[in-house]
Design an enzyme around this catalytic site. Structure first.
Site, PDB file in Angstrom:
ATOM      1  N   GLU A 169       0.853  -1.189   0.000  1.00 48.78           N
ATOM      2  CA  GLU A 169       0.000   0.000   0.000  1.00 48.78           C
ATOM      3  C   GLU A 169       0.889   1.239   0.000  1.00 48.78           C
ATOM      4  OE1 GLU A 169      -3.672   2.113   2.478  1.00 48.78           O
ATOM      5  OE2 GLU A 169      -2.741   0.322   3.280  1.00 48.78           O
TER       6      GLU A 169
ATOM      7  N   HIS B  22      -9.319  -3.357  10.445  1.00 46.68           N
ATOM      8  CA  HIS B  22      -9.294  -3.213   8.986  1.00 46.68           C
ATOM      9  C   HIS B  22      -9.788  -4.473   8.274  1.00 46.68           C
ATOM     10  CE1 HIS B  22      -7.894   0.609   7.635  1.00 46.68           C
ATOM     11  NE2 HIS B  22      -6.710   0.565   8.248  1.00 46.68           N
TER      12      HIS B  22
ATOM     13  N   GLY C 133       3.318   2.648  10.530  1.00 46.71           N
ATOM     14  CA  GLY C 133       3.161   1.941  11.791  1.00 46.71           C
ATOM     15  C   GLY C 133       2.924   0.466  11.597  1.00 46.71           C
ATOM     16  N   ALA C 134       2.026   0.147  10.666  1.00 44.79           N
ATOM     17  CA  ALA C 134       1.688  -1.253  10.412  1.00 44.79           C
ATOM     18  C   ALA C 134       0.854  -1.315   9.144  1.00 44.79           C
ATOM     19  CB  ALA C 134       0.913  -1.851  11.592  1.00 44.79           C
TER      20      ALA C 134
ATOM     21  N   HIS D 162      -6.241  -1.410  15.465  1.00 44.16           N
ATOM     22  CA  HIS D 162      -6.491  -0.723  14.199  1.00 44.16           C
ATOM     23  C   HIS D 162      -6.337  -1.667  13.013  1.00 44.16           C
ATOM     24  CE1 HIS D 162      -6.412   2.863  11.493  1.00 44.16           C
ATOM     25  NE2 HIS D 162      -5.667   2.058  10.762  1.00 44.16           N
ATOM     26  N   GLU D 163      -5.217  -2.376  12.972  1.00 42.20           N
ATOM     27  CA  GLU D 163      -4.989  -3.261  11.823  1.00 42.20           C
ATOM     28  C   GLU D 163      -5.973  -4.434  11.815  1.00 42.20           C
ATOM     29  OE1 GLU D 163      -3.221  -1.861   9.718  1.00 42.20           O
ATOM     30  OE2 GLU D 163      -2.326  -0.421  11.100  1.00 42.20           O
TER      31      GLU D 163
ATOM     32  N   GLU E 206      -9.541   4.487   6.379  1.00 42.72           N
ATOM     33  CA  GLU E 206      -8.653   4.933   7.450  1.00 42.72           C
ATOM     34  C   GLU E 206      -9.378   5.781   8.487  1.00 42.72           C
ATOM     35  OE1 GLU E 206      -6.030   3.585   8.047  1.00 42.72           O
ATOM     36  OE2 GLU E 206      -5.357   2.736   6.144  1.00 42.72           O
TER      37      GLU E 206
END
Length: 880
Positions: free
Chosen positions: A129, A309, A269-270, A305-306, A328
């Site tokens: 990404e 997603h 971050g990830a 967060h990840e 996001e």
């Protein structure tokens, strides 16, 4: 590198892809310098495309072609053309699908940009990404092309014993010459930006999770062997996130395996790659002696967060990159909810708003301002911004406020049900909210297309005879690049009223009675009338920071002190304290500018004395109440930023409070000073935060006793929170043992990269004299590495973004230094380089001399050849 006139991509020019890729078979023969990639693409014309051209254009960069064939027939040299950024195949079958086979070589070791497949230490990993997949093989590298991937990895078994990719492991075996292979299959269609590959000498920390439907999910975290003992918090955070998403949104994980890999070299971050998240080590590794309380909270938040997603980004993804905030902004809001539920909701909200107002509001007020759904870009990596993420989250939060928790959940349920497996737009998200709740959000959509931070002005009038309060609210928004005029937005404004004794006053509005209401500000100016008020109330407006706006509401120091003491809304109570401190500091700035003697307002000392006397349940919140506004936030309130005056006025307030309330600070410090290493409950974290806030004030005394206190805590600390707080106190003072403490810390932690990042950052952000010379010296330190993004952020980023006093030195040395590093990074890692340029973007906010010095460096950067698109876009827009 860029052309003379870099191409701008516009949202208005979006067209559906001409071709689709139903499935992909990828094969990698892995080598750190010469990896062979074999791709088989099962393609067909897109029936939704109006373009009937027989050509096929694939994106591809830095690739060495080996062979290419369609339906098994090799293409001749005249059948295709390759440019630095694409491959054009002149004629492809039209009536039915076809199979495109491509082989190419790539060099992971030479890929210092860390996009595509690259080398991190001895590990091979990917970051696709936004547009990294085109550096792996030629492809339709766009998010609205969703395909099912099957991936086979081959590699030397000694160098790469672990071979990972998306989905489920379906087969493996041995090869000749000490090599082996593993095949993976992802049953869910995804865009190529979610593809992931990791290969290396890794250890696995395993656990499991039982979903709400009773399915058993295998959980695996892969790290280098020496980091195995730092994974337990990340694993528990993952399980916490999985349970929370089920309970809050009804969303269950869909694969049988969830993997996380921690890598040292990572631009962000990830990354939420389907089933195989790749993380910056900073957001995985934690042990009480190596990670602070904030690190622990951030790790849980980023892990969440990840994971979130998986639905808000993976199962439902973006049609194009202009819709980035669709995934996001929504997911940041979800991770903020999660962290607030897991820790202190009050503290989390304040931290998020403080970051938004300090950094994103500055972005909104400068040449790089853009809506959360931009209209154009040159390099998409430059739109991974605070606006898209944090302001995008605030826009989602406003929907939650307007619709209520139940209505918002209904809208989310419909959104996921409608669009599972699709690539969609921000409009689709709003449409689902409307349909699920029977509401109309046409005006609200303007938040997606208008840039800038709105200003809400307030006038209030109380009539004792009619017992009515009239509030007149006005909204406006400053002009931003390409948007000189702004239409009124739908702004939810939460309101509470306080009686003169500080108790909540009843709100009688529109025939209804409540203790808190939400006003719908939809016009340029509106009047709201509140009845049956026996006495003039104190108005508590924009509670919980219910909209990302600047509130222009005149308040006296006495009124702010009253709200700081009595407001039941935790955000507005903190905000009253911030405004009280800001008013005092700005009065001192005026005194400094006019060479008048400085005196601290007695209201300020009284307010802090009362705060220190409190015995509340949330000590982390109490620590925040004792924190003065950041210098960067104060700078954002000035028409022309006076760097030195801001710093000296703020320091005067902090030092005077330390002198006047020394006994109070020492008393609170002693009460909460204890060794609770390894304890991460709210009480233990709160005690550490409050104690260390007191230590920071006592450090201002520059006395033998304050030096002894900081050194004792530094030497006795058994957790990183206390040790770093003490070292920060030492570094930001004239402590006689500063050099020894810094050297001892380095010797103790030199083999822990993330801890040494803190060591660099503390020195780079120090306000003490000679900091710039220290930064220059640290650039030559053996532990500094320009190839490692975390280290670059820790030294160059901390100096340019967290040290306004020294970065903005009037001789311009900070500006020259930053430009030098940007140009050095430009050829190594354009993404990191472009993020560093933003330190110069706000040049218009400073005095004439600093403006010229910053512009000189921006012109120098723009004039440099070759220059990456990433850096060119930010630097040129900053000058526009």
């Amino acid at each position: 590198m860029r052309d003379a006139t870099p191409q701008t991509v516009f949202l208005k020019d979006y067209t559906p892809p001409e071709y689709l890729i139903d499935s992909v078979e990828l094969s990698f023969d892995l080598d750190e310098q010469r990896t062979l990639v074999t791709s088989r693409l099962h393609m067909r014309r897109n029936p939704q495309s109006a373009n009937q051209a027989v050509t096929l254009t694939l994106a591809g960069e830095e690739l060495e072609l080996v062979s290419i064939a369609i339906d098994g027939k090799p293409l001749a040299a005249g059948d295709f053309a390759i440019s630095p950024e694409s491959m054009l195949i002149h004629r492809v079958p039209q009536e039915q699908g076809f199979v495109l086979d491509i082989q190419n070589y790539i060099n992971p070791k030479a890929n210092t940009a860390l996009e595509g497949l690259y080398l991190s230490g001895s590990m091979l990993c990917t970051q696709c990404e936004a547009q990294g997949f085109r550096k792996i093989t030629w492809f339709l590298d766009r998010p609205d092309v969703m395909s099912r991937f099957k991936t086979t990895l081959r590699a030397d078994k000694t160098d790469y014993p672990v071979l990972l990719s998306n989905g489920n492991k379906i087969a493996s075996g041995e090869l000749a010459d000490g090599r082996h292979w593993v095949s993976w299959e992802d049953p869910f269609a995804k865009p190529c930006y979610l593809f992931a590959l990791v290969a290396g000498q890794l250890e696995c920390v395993a656990d499991s999770f039982t979903t709400m439907s009773g399915r058993q999910i295998a959980l695996e975290i892969f790290v280098e062997g020496h980091n195995v003992d730092k994974c337990s918090h990340a694993m528990q955070s993952l399980k916490n996130a999985m349970r929370w998403d089920e309970e809050t949104y009804g969303l269950e994980y869909d694969l049988d395996l969830y993997m996380i890999v921690a890598v040292d070299h990572f631009n962000m971050g990830a990354m939420e790659n389907k089933g195989l998240n790749v993380f910056n080590t900073k957001f995985v590794l934690a042990r009480p002696d190596t990670a602070t309380d904030s690190d622990y909270e951030h790790i849980e938040g980023v892990i969440g967060h990840e994971y979130f997603h998986n639905w808000s980004g993976n199962r439902v993804t973006c049609r194009d990159w202009f819709q980035l905030s669709l995934k996001e902004g929504f997911t940041v809001f979800r991770d903020q909810q999660f962290t607030g539920d897991r820790t202190s909701a009050a503290v989390k909200r304040i931290e998020d708003v403080n970051a938004l107002r300090t950094r994103q509001f500055a972005e909104d007020a400068g040449p790089l301002a853009h809506p959360i759904r931009p209209e154009a870009y040159i390099e998409i990596n430059n739109f991974y911004t605070l606006t898209v993420y944090e302001k995008g989250a605030e826009v989602v939060r406003m929907l939650h406020t307007l619709l209520g928790a139940k209505g918002f959940r209904k809208g989310c349920d419909l959104y996921f049900a409608r669009h599972d497996g699709q690539a969609v737009t921000c409009e689709d998200f709003i449409n689902a909210m409307e349909a699920a709740n029977g509401v109309e959000l046409t005006q609200f959509r303007r938040w997606y297309s208008q840039a800038g931070t709105p200003v809400v002005g307030v006038d209030q009038h109380f009539d004792a005879k009619t017992q009515q309060l009239r509030l007149i609210l006005r909204q406006s928004c400053p002009a931003t690049p390409n948007q000189p005029e702004k239409a009124p937005l739908h702004v939810p404004v939460k309101l509470g009223l306080l009686a003169p004794d500080g108790s909540p006053a009843s709100i009688v509005f529109d025939g209804k009675t409540a203790t808190e209401i939400t006003l719908d500000l939809t016009e340029s100016e509106q009047t709201f009338v509140f009845d049956k008020l026996a006495e003039a109330p104190v108005v508590s407006l924009l509670r919980g920071f219910s909209a990302p706006v600047n509130l222009d509401m005149p308040r006296s120091l006495e009124e702010l002190a009253f709200l700081l003491r009595h407001d039941s809304d935790t955000f507005n109570r903190w905000e009253a304290g911030q405004q009280l401190a800001a008013k005092v500091i700005f009065a001192l700035i005026e005194d400094l500018q006019n060479q008048r003697p400085l005196h601290l307002n007695a209201l300020m000392a009284k307010a802090f004395h009362d705060l220190l006397a409190e015995e509340g349940d949330d000590l982390s919140y109490q620590a925040l109440l004792l924190t003065l506004p950041d210098e960067s936030y104060l700078a954002g309130q000035m028409r022309v930023i006076d760097v030195e005056a801001i710093h000296h006025a703020r320091e005067f307030v902090k030092t005077t409070l330390a002198h006047d309330l020394r006994d109070d600070f020492e008393r609170v410090y002693r009460i909460h000073h204890r060794d609770e290493s390894g304890k991460f409950g709210a009480d233990a974290i709160g005690r550490r935060r409050l104690k260390n806030a007191c230590l920071s004030y006592l450090n201002q005394l520059e006395s033998a006793s304050s030096y002894a206190l900081a050194k004792a805590q530094f030497e006795q600390a058994r957790n990183m929170t206390d040790q770093v707080a003490a070292l920060s106190a030492v570094v930001n003072s004239h402590h006689p043992d500063k050099a020894d403490c810094l050297q001892n810390f380095y010797q103790q932690w030199q083999h822990e990269a993330l801890v040494i990042d803190k060591w660099f950052a503390l020195q780079a952000s120090s306000h003490m004299p000679n900091t710039f010379a220290t930064v220059q010296e640290l650039m030559r330190h053996p532990a500094f590495d320009m190839h490692t993004p975390n280290r670059v952020r820790a030294l160059i980023g901390a100096f340019s973004q967290a040290n306004p006093l020294h970065f903005h030195a009037i001789n311009g040395e900070g500006y020259r230094f930053l430009a030098d590093q940007v140009l050095a990074l430009n050829t190594l890692n354009p993404q990191i380089a472009s993020r560093m340029v933003t330190g110069l973007a706000q040049w218009r906010r400073y005095d004439g001399k600093r403006q010229e010095l910053m512009k000189q460096q921006l012109h120098r950067i723009v004039a440099t050849e070759p220059l990456s698109k990433d850096v060119y876009e930010i630097a040129s827009k900053s000058l526009a």
